[in-house]
Design an enzyme around this catalytic site. Structure first.
Site, short mmCIF file in Angstrom:
data_model
loop_
_atom_site.label_atom_id
_atom_site.label_comp_id
_atom_site.label_asym_id
_atom_site.label_seq_id
_atom_site.Cartn_x
_atom_site.Cartn_y
_atom_site.Cartn_z
N HIS A 83 63.51 60.10 64.52
CA HIS A 83 62.20 60.52 65.04
C HIS A 83 61.20 60.82 63.93
CE1 HIS A 83 63.54 64.91 64.92
NE2 HIS A 83 62.26 65.10 64.70
N ASP A 218 70.29 60.52 65.59
CA ASP A 218 68.89 60.63 65.18
C ASP A 218 68.74 60.47 63.66
OD1 ASP A 218 66.20 61.16 64.94
OD2 ASP A 218 66.23 62.96 66.17
N SER A 647 63.47 69.03 60.58
CA SER A 647 64.03 67.76 61.00
C SER A 647 64.24 66.87 59.79
CB SER A 647 63.13 67.07 62.01
OG SER A 647 63.42 67.55 63.27
N1 ARG Z 1 62.93 68.56 69.53
C1 ARG Z 1 62.98 67.93 68.27
C2 ARG Z 1 61.82 68.37 67.35
O1 ARG Z 1 61.09 69.26 67.69
C3 ARG Z 1 63.07 66.45 68.36
C4 ARG Z 1 61.83 65.76 68.83
C5 ARG Z 1 61.93 64.27 68.89
N2 ARG Z 1 62.62 63.81 70.07
C6 ARG Z 1 62.06 63.65 71.30
N3 ARG Z 1 62.80 63.29 72.30
N4 ARG Z 1 60.79 63.87 71.51
O2 ARG Z 1 61.14 67.70 66.67
N1 ASP Z 2 62.99 68.80 65.95
C1 ASP Z 2 62.34 69.65 64.98
C2 ASP Z 2 61.64 68.84 63.88
O1 ASP Z 2 61.22 67.73 64.11
C3 ASP Z 2 63.31 70.63 64.41
C4 ASP Z 2 63.33 71.90 65.19
O2 ASP Z 2 62.28 72.30 65.72
O3 ASP Z 2 64.39 72.52 65.25
O4 ASP Z 2 61.38 69.32 62.81
#
Ligand code: ARG
Ligand code: ASP
Length: 712
Positions: A83, A218, A647
């Site tokens: 991502h 990921d 991330s």
């Molecule tokens: N929750 C994670 C973060 O805040 C992953 C986000 C990317 N994945 C998604 N399905 N949107 O960045």
């Molecule tokens: N998914 C988040 C990021 O892209 C990481 C988190 O918020 O734990 O940095």
């Protein structure tokens, strides 16, 4: 006394007795080595950060200003999340070569794909410059001090002798009680090496986002290139793979619950030291307001995305980004309630006051300020989210700036070109008819939820959704800004250049556009009735927060404080751990490939699995990448205190070997940005075994494995 309350609270709720008490994101020059060693670390703080010889920090970079990435080979091979590399993977994709859908694997250096504009930042050094920044501000009142600090930052920034490829950034810590300078090396030739298909890299998509048990691969691979002297350089085909001072060995040893682990990366923003009143307002007012607006927008988008493939593609990325924080805030509110964050903070405040009665004035003042600011904060939360989610208003906002630039004579050829380019790419992923529905609905929400005194005169007429649906569709259909209406016989879709050919005519048209008029009235009302008051209170709150931070540190002497995250390099540590988020519900610490197959829904846009992976699963062709259960571990959780920006961060073991790739947190613990709680807060990582399994067995990219130092 207060300390006992807190420790007792944490220990009672903790599932393992050695849990660190407060979580924490430590400046790498100031890590809590003693506690890290008590928790199991075998290396020393010097192995993590050293400017005199290679150390782990030389393998950790900020990736393109947002995520984190790490070097895993002597040839500059870079690992980050799928991502995080998504934009680059997408840019190289076409219908013929759809790397998002099918994955991409270079077979040699020559096939690696350059990415204009992508940078990686190494932190060459960190200096505490507090005396230089704050030294001559001691007796000044707040406003004056601010100006002096600004000046000092400029002077100190310039005082460093740096190389042409370096920059100096000075950041406040502890709400301006300290200042640190970061010397940064920026590399600019970063090439795409490999990415699994989205059905691995984004497996589970929005449904599984922020959720454990998780089964997402990921990750993506890039490579840093340098000039012949190993120094940063603009892209050139003569550049060579960067030779790092240090790279991370990749461990594929089995993990077990309780293993020590630390995460090294660039967490974006946390607010752990707020007063209870601030947390109460977030939990009961601003978070719910933002969730409300996004609820409406997401539901409306989803209805069409489910039935229409073109819309699905256009809105996939926007939807994911809106849904990401929508889901996080829901988890955050629940987590704050469940962890009794407000109650805990109130107790803490009372304990602080018992030791230092002067703090009572601070807390009282916070209560007064936050209570007075609350209606403005709420109005602001709605306004920001409404303008972001009603794309007709987002567009209007852009054209509002366009009109201003034209009328003030600031619209030169270059500005116009970049404005047109920005609009052009917006229209590519825009569906005006669908957006008219979203806009109509969020307008109704705005009219109903925000008190009239903050809204434009006569705004009650937008309270009725059904009426809005008719009105907004009518306006949208005829509007130049939505690309549905025309000017000089052209629309934004048919001929954007023609629309912009006569700027005067365009401005005249825009000023008569009802959507434009609506936005202008909303903006003007906001700038008059909300913004000044909100900011006036906020600057008082900021000054008070600086004082409160200092008071907490002076009064709570036993506690080791870490500065809130601010996108600077940090170390956080913890243990591999499952969790018990609800009564009788226990999450193990690790998921497996068999779990991917349990979630498999053929053809589904979130839970499809590539045939090759199914074949490997059926043949149990796991090579050296299975664990003692005979299965390939996919994701695992630990108590590391992470946030957005972490991330792509490396998760390391007691010896400094890479064991996982951080990418998310568990829903029940996302309140960790405000109130980290070791009972619920877990970071989620991709297991290195899964990463190597996918590279080796799935992609047959053995040449990449051969570059690495694999620890078995
Ligand atoms: N929750 C994670 C973060 O805040 C992953 C986000 C990317 N994945 C998604 N399905 N949107 O960045
Ligand atoms: N998914 C988040 C990021 O892209 C990481 C988190 O918020 O734990 O940095």
């Amino acid at each position: 006394m207060k300390r006992n309350i807190i420790i007792a609270g944490f220990f009672l709720s903790s599932i393992f007795p050695l849990a660190q008490q407060y979580g924490g994101m430590w400046i790498p020059t100031e890590v809590n080595e003693k506690e890290m060693k008590e928790l199991g670390m075998k290396i020393s703080a010097k192995d993590i950060w050293d400017t005199t010889k290679p150390s782990i920090k030389d393998a950790v970079v900020q990736f393109n200003g947002g995520c984190t990435a790490e070097i895993i080979s002597p040839k500059g091979l870079l690992l980050t999340n799928h991502h995080c590399g998504y934009g680059q993977i997408q840019k190289h994709s076409s219908v013929k070569n759809d790397y998002l859908a099918d994955g991409f694997w270079a077979k040699n250096n020559g096939e690696e794909l350059p990415n204009a504009g992508v940078t990686v930042d190494f932190i060459a050094d960190i200096k505490d410059v507090t005396p230089q920044i704050l030294g001559n501000t001691k007796n000044l009142e707040a406003k004056q001090a601010e100006d002096v600090i600004k000046n000092n930052i400029e002077t100190v920034t310039k005082s460093f002798k740096i190389e042409p490829y370096q920059k100096v950034v000075i950041k406040p810590m502890y709400y301006g009680n300290k200042y640190y300078a970061y010397i940064i090396d920026t590399y600019k030739d970063v090439r795409l090496v490999g990415a699994p298909p989205s059905s691995i890299g984004k497996f589970g998509s929005d449904t599984d986002n922020w959720v454990f048990p998780r089964h997402t691969g990921d990750f993506s691979l890039f490579r840093i290139y340098a000039d012949k002297n190993n120094k940063p350089a603009e892209y050139s085909k003569d550049n060579v793979p960067y030779r790092p001072k240090h790279f991370l060995p990749v461990s594929i040893k089995d993990k077990k619950e309780g293993d020590f682990t630390f995460v090294f990366g660039f967490p974006g923003r946390t607010t752990e030291y707020l007063p209870s009143i601030a947390v109460e307002k977030i939990m009961n007012e601003t978070d719910p307001a933002m969730i409300d607006v996004r609820d409406v927008a997401l539901k409306t988008l989803d209805e069409k995305m489910r039935t229409d493939q073109a819309t699905k593609i256009k809105y996939a990325s926007k939807y994911a980004s809106v849904a990401n924080y929508w889901k996080k805030w829901i988890g955050e509110v629940e987590g704050l309630k469940k962890s009794n964050a407000v109650g805990k903070k109130q107790k803490y405040e009372q304990a602080l006051i018992a030791k230092n009665p002067a703090i009572k004035t601070t807390i009282d003042e916070f209560n007064r300020l936050y209570t007075a600011q609350a209606p403005y904060a709420l109005s602001r939360a709605y306004y920001t989210e409404v303008v972001r989610n009603a794309e007709a208003l987002t567009l209007a906002n852009n054209y509002y700036n366009f009109i201003n630039a034209v009328e003030s004579g600031r619209m030169d050829a270059k500005t116009l070109e970049s404005f047109k380019n920005r609009m052009n790419s917006f229209y590519k992923d825009y569906d005006g008819e669908l957006d008219a529905k979203v806009t109509a609905k969020v307008l109704a929400l705005y009219a109903n939820r925000v008190p009239a005194q903050y809204l434009p005169a006569g705004f009650e007429k937008f309270k009725d959704v059904n009426q809005n649906l008719k009105t907004v569709e009518e306006w949208s259909k005829n509007s130049v800004i939505t690309g549905r209406g025309s000017l000089n016989g052209a629309t934004a879709y048919s001929d954007l250049n023609k629309v912009f050919a006569d700027q005067k005519a365009l401005v005249q048209n825009l000023k008569k556009d009802p959507l434009m008029q609506l936005f202008t009235s909303m903006r003007e009302a906001y700038m008059k009735n909300t913004d000044p008051k909100y900011n006036e209170y906020q600057s008082q709150i900021d000054a008070l927060q600086k004082k409160y931070m200092a008071q907490q540190m002076e009064t709570d002497r036993d506690r080791k404080f870490f500065p809130d995250a601010n996108s600077t390099l940090r170390v956080t540590y913890g243990k591999v751990a499952g969790s018990n988020p609800k009564d009788a519900l226990y999450y193990g610490y690790q998921t497996h490939l068999s779990g991917v197959m349990e979630k498999y829904i053929p053809g589904d846009y979130e839970f499809d699995v590539p045939q090759k992976l199914i074949d490997l699963y059926n043949k149990k062709d796991y090579g050296i990448y299975k664990n003692s259960t005979g299965d390939v571990p996919v994701n695992f959780t630990a108590t590391n205190h992470t946030t957005g920006g972490n991330s792509g961060s490396p998760a390391l073991d007691a010896n400094g070997n890479l064991i996982g790739l951080n990418f998310d947190r568990q829903w029940e613990g996302t309140m960790s940005d405000i109130n980290y709680d070791p009972k619920f807060s877990r970071n989620i990582m991709v297991d290195t075994k899964y990463i190597l399994f996918i590279i080796d067995k799935f992609a047959n990219a053995k040449w990449l494995i051969d570059e690495m130092k694999v620890v078995k």
